[in-house]
Design a protein around this motif. Structure first.
Motif, mmCIF file in Angstrom:
data_model
loop_
_atom_site.group_PDB
_atom_site.id
_atom_site.type_symbol
_atom_site.label_atom_id
_atom_site.label_comp_id
_atom_site.label_asym_id
_atom_site.label_seq_id
_atom_site.Cartn_x
_atom_site.Cartn_y
_atom_site.Cartn_z
ATOM 1 N N UNK A 1 64.902 71.328 18.283
ATOM 2 C CA UNK A 1 64.360 70.097 17.714
ATOM 3 C C UNK A 1 65.422 69.018 17.536
ATOM 4 N N UNK A 2 65.058 67.772 17.914
ATOM 5 C CA UNK A 2 65.904 66.607 17.652
ATOM 6 C C UNK A 2 65.050 65.546 16.953
ATOM 7 N N UNK B 1 60.782 66.900 19.919
ATOM 8 C CA UNK B 1 61.339 65.612 19.507
ATOM 9 C C UNK B 1 60.349 64.914 18.582
ATOM 10 N N UNK B 2 60.866 64.059 17.728
ATOM 11 C CA UNK B 2 59.996 63.222 16.918
ATOM 12 C C UNK B 2 59.641 61.969 17.707
ATOM 13 N N UNK B 3 58.344 61.725 17.881
ATOM 14 C CA UNK B 3 57.896 60.523 18.581
ATOM 15 C C UNK B 3 56.551 60.092 17.996
ATOM 16 N N UNK C 1 67.463 57.179 21.266
ATOM 17 C CA UNK C 1 68.373 58.251 21.650
ATOM 18 C C UNK C 1 67.681 59.607 21.614
ATOM 19 N N UNK C 2 66.850 59.818 20.585
ATOM 20 C CA UNK C 2 66.162 61.101 20.467
ATOM 21 C C UNK C 2 65.230 61.333 21.646
ATOM 22 N N UNK C 3 64.400 60.331 21.951
ATOM 23 C CA UNK C 3 63.353 60.532 22.965
ATOM 24 C C UNK C 3 63.851 60.364 24.392
ATOM 25 N N UNK C 4 64.660 59.356 24.645
ATOM 26 C CA UNK C 4 65.043 59.068 26.034
ATOM 27 C C UNK C 4 66.311 59.784 26.481
ATOM 28 N N UNK C 5 67.081 60.325 25.537
ATOM 29 C CA UNK C 5 68.331 61.004 25.902
ATOM 30 C C UNK C 5 68.261 62.507 25.634
ATOM 31 N N UNK C 6 67.829 62.890 24.443
ATOM 32 C CA UNK C 6 67.885 64.298 24.047
ATOM 33 C C UNK C 6 66.644 65.105 24.436
ATOM 34 N N UNK D 1 61.161 63.730 28.653
ATOM 35 C CA UNK D 1 61.156 62.316 29.007
ATOM 36 C C UNK D 1 62.017 62.093 30.243
ATOM 37 N N UNK D 2 62.168 60.835 30.627
ATOM 38 C CA UNK D 2 62.945 60.509 31.825
ATOM 39 C C UNK D 2 64.404 60.933 31.701
ATOM 40 N N UNK D 3 64.903 61.023 30.456
ATOM 41 C CA UNK D 3 66.293 61.414 30.261
ATOM 42 C C UNK D 3 66.586 62.869 30.564
#
Length: 358
Positions: A179-180, A243-245, A225-230, A234-236
């Protein structure tokens, strides 16, 4: 259905009739000894402060600029929490004229700090008043969404592991290091999740966060950072499948087969409402009011779901087809009264920071 841009430009011109003839002079308040109230200020420029998730098509922004006659600039200092912090720090020398992106978790702080001027928009649609955060007209609801944990379905399928469903599932050993979440001190979604745990766990919320930390929780500054990187879904293509979204996020993550690759977890959600407001001390108060009204126009409201993945405040706006198919409804999100949030927010964040960050 989103209307063609040509129609949008025309609609905006009608909405903003009389704006194009703005002069370059700034209206000055009367002499301090005068009994007259100060007229609203106006200039040829308009500065909009917003969070870093604000996104509307360039053509839409250009149409407002052309119809209004203002030179519009956008300042995005960070996530919603950072935005409010900046407003308070610069209260005596405001960075702009109008703000969008203050949410219900930080609204009380902004209002109490005196960074907003009272304005009740005549464009507020029927049904949107229920989203208002106060009775003084400092903030106008623009959109809302349910902040929820999201899961990468493919990751869990590949591992042969069931997708967690509840907050209690997240502290089980099989979900360690998965989890992030964004930091609630700087992120409005992060704060929404913290408040959801307060609603669910009551006085035991800090013990719950200790368990999350012991189970490998990762905290990052903001949602981006949480959604697009970690996040792995997602695309990251990051390393973490939880993840929290938002409840609407799965509709943006469709695979080649047209099916969602992620899912939200409805039992983990808190409703978030985003507001716009005129800044106290604005150099262009007239333009700030027009911008708030414009955000409530049907044309802009229809563009919020596909561009910012939030629900429009206007209940009459048709939602994208994918939302009807894949946006899991959240019928019973966690709830904490606004007055409780305003009274306890700072202590929750302080105690959370001591417990989780150290």
């Amino acid at each position: 259905m989103i209307r063609p841009l040509a129609a949008l430009a025309g609609a905006l011109a009608v909405l903003l009739t009389g704006c194009a003839g703005v002069s370059g002079e700034v209206t000055q308040p009367p002499d301090p000894g005068s009994s007259q109230s100060a007229p609203a200020t106006e200039s040829t420029t308009l500065t909009v402060l917003t969070h870093d998730s604000f996104s509307l098509p360039e053509e839409t922004l250009a149409a407002f600029e052309k119809a209004s006659g203002y030179k519009v600039s956008y300042v995005q200092p960070g996530d919603g929490g950072t935005l409010v912090n900046q407003l308070i720090l610069t209260k005596d020398a405001p960075l702009g004229d109008v703000v969008f992106g203050i949410d219900n978790t930080f609204a009380g702080r902004a209002i109490d700090a005196g960074v907003l001027a009272s304005y009740t928009s005549p464009a507020l649609p029927d049904g949107a008043a229920d989203l208002a955060t106060d009775g003084k007209g400092f903030l106008t609801p623009i959109d809302y969404g349910d902040v929820c944990l999201n899961a990468d379905l493919g990751w869990f399928q590949a591992k042969g592991l069931a997708v967690p469903q509840t907050l209690d599932d997240l502290v089980k050993p099989e979900y360690a290091d998965l989890l992030v979440v964004p930091n609630p001190a700087s992120s409005t979604p992060g704060l929404a999740f913290l408040i959801a745990t307060v609603a669910a766990k009551g006085d035991g919320y800090l013990d719950y966060w200790k368990q999350l930390k012991a189970n490998g929780l990762k905290v990052v500054p903001g949602w981006t950072e949480a959604y697009t990187v970690e996040f792995s879904g997602s695309a990251g293509k990051g390393p973490r499948p939880l993840v929290l979204s938002y409840a609407s996020s799965p509709a943006s993550e469709l695979g080649e087969d047209g099916q969602p690759r992620t899912a939200n977890l409805p039992q983990t959600c808190l409703r978030q409402v985003e507001y716009a407001g005129v800044l106290a001390g604005a150099q262009n108060e007239v333009g700030a009011r027009k911008f708030v009204d414009w955000l409530l126009s049907p044309q802009v409201q229809a563009q919020i779901p596909p561009n910012m993945w939030m629900y429009p405040a206007d209940p009459a706006i048709a939602l994208p087809e994918d939302w009807a198919k894949f946006g899991t409804a959240v019928d019973q999100p966690w709830y904490v009264p606004a007055e409780t949030i305003a009274a306890q927010r700072d202590s929750w964040i302080r105690d959370w920071t001591t417990t989780v960050i150290g």
